[in-house]
Scaffold this active site. Structure first.
Site, PDB file in Angstrom:
ATOM      1  N   SER A 112       1.118  -0.775   0.632  1.00 39.84           N
ATOM      2  CA  SER A 112      -0.384   0.377  -0.096  1.00 39.84           C
ATOM      3  C   SER A 112       0.817   1.098  -0.441  1.00 39.84           C
ATOM      4  CB  SER A 112      -1.194  -0.458   0.870  1.00 39.84           C
ATOM      5  OG  SER A 112      -2.002  -0.931   1.665  1.00 39.84           O
ATOM      6  N   HIS A 117       1.326  15.155  -4.528  1.00 33.68           N
ATOM      7  CA  HIS A 117       1.632  16.260  -5.183  1.00 33.68           C
ATOM      8  C   HIS A 117       0.614  17.221  -5.486  1.00 33.68           C
ATOM      9  CE1 HIS A 117       3.785  12.239  -6.998  1.00 33.68           C
ATOM     10  NE2 HIS A 117       2.434  12.298  -7.053  1.00 33.68           N
ATOM     11  N   CYS A 140      -4.742  -2.644   0.086  1.00 38.74           N
ATOM     12  CA  CYS A 140      -4.514  -3.491  -0.249  1.00 38.74           C
ATOM     13  C   CYS A 140      -5.241  -4.805   1.396  1.00 38.74           C
ATOM     14  CB  CYS A 140      -3.529  -3.798  -0.888  1.00 38.74           C
ATOM     15  SG  CYS A 140      -3.972  -5.843  -1.271  1.00 38.74           S
TER      16      CYS A 140
END
Length: 264
Positions: A112, A117, A140
């Protein structure tokens, strides 16, 4: 939804991604440069690392590695790799309700990551400046990253938010039957607190059969003074205030609807 007895690990991948936008009007080139410098410093790599690290704490993830970078002339990126933390599945809350602000939630994660950004932007004509942050939380395991949504939006207060949530892959129960989602969800909005819902107009575009959920948010209240950088509305003429308000509102609607609109 009835709890599943799985064969092996939960292989479902749950991805939450969203863009947040902050809009500003800067009257002069110096003010535009000042806004970009201000917002770039406010959301620098160190601050974003703190926010994402707290996100890991909320969903109960172990941090394996942190990669962060500030860019010239502006912008920053942070990526955190996280690992699983064993947990009794009986303790996992799979109901549809807002996540904590913050409150410890135990998770079971593997392969994971959490990343962000930033994209400060301006144009020499018109005086409009925008700041965009892209955030993705991908897990996950048995818990949805939607548990971190409430915290993240409160930390990154913004004018416009677009959110996408998707569950991919499948996991098997002990009888070998495939399951393509392991929790109930009708709307991303159900994971938001009431105070957040009161602040924004929201619209959903969901594709239930594909386990794809999309919500757009636009701030309800518009107060010109909150959008001015180093300029007071009372120092402007009535016509200037009307012109700037129209430009800001047009910019926000274009971003919200994802298309250019004619001037009113």
């Amino acid at each position: 939804m009835k709890k599943l007895k799985l064969h092996g690990f939960n292989n479902l991948t749950k991805s939450l991604s969203f863009c947040i936008y902050d809009i500003c009007y800067a009257k002069t080139a110096e003010e535009r440069d000042g806004y970009i410098a201000y917002i770039d410093e406010l959301y620098n790599a160190n601050r974003l690392t703190e926010i994402l690290s707290e996100t890991c704490s909320i969903i109960g993830a172990n941090i394996l590695n942190i990669a962060r970078q500030d860019y010239e002339p502006q912008g920053a990126s942070v990526t955190i790799l996280v690992s699983e933390e064993p947990v009794d599945p009986k303790l996992i809350d799979k109901t549809e309700h807002p996540g904590p602000l913050p409150e410890t939630v135990v998770a079971h994660l593997d392969k994971s990551h959490i990343c962000v950004h930033t994209y400060p932007e301006s144009h020499p004509e018109g005086g409009l400046c925008t700041f965009r942050a892209d955030i993705e939380v991908s897990t996950c395991g048995v818990i949805s990253p939607l548990k971190a949504l409430n915290y993240l939006i409160h930390q990154l207060e913004s004018d416009i938010v677009t959110i996408d949530y998707r569950v991919r892959g499948f996991t098997r129960d002990i009888n070998g039957m495939k399951h393509f989602i392991d929790h109930e969800i009708n709307s991303i909005q159900n994971f938001m607190s009431d105070d957040m819902k009161a602040l924004y107009d929201m619209v959903d575009v969901n594709v239930y059969q594909e386990n794809i959920f999309h919500t757009k948010m636009l701030l309800k209240e518009f107060d010109l003074k909150h959008y001015m950088f180093h300029t007071k509305p009372e120092d402007l003429t009535d016509s200037e205030r009307q012109e700037i308000t129209a430009a800001l509102w047009k910019e926000m609607r274009e971003i919200y609807y994802g298309r250019n609109m004619p001037a009113v």
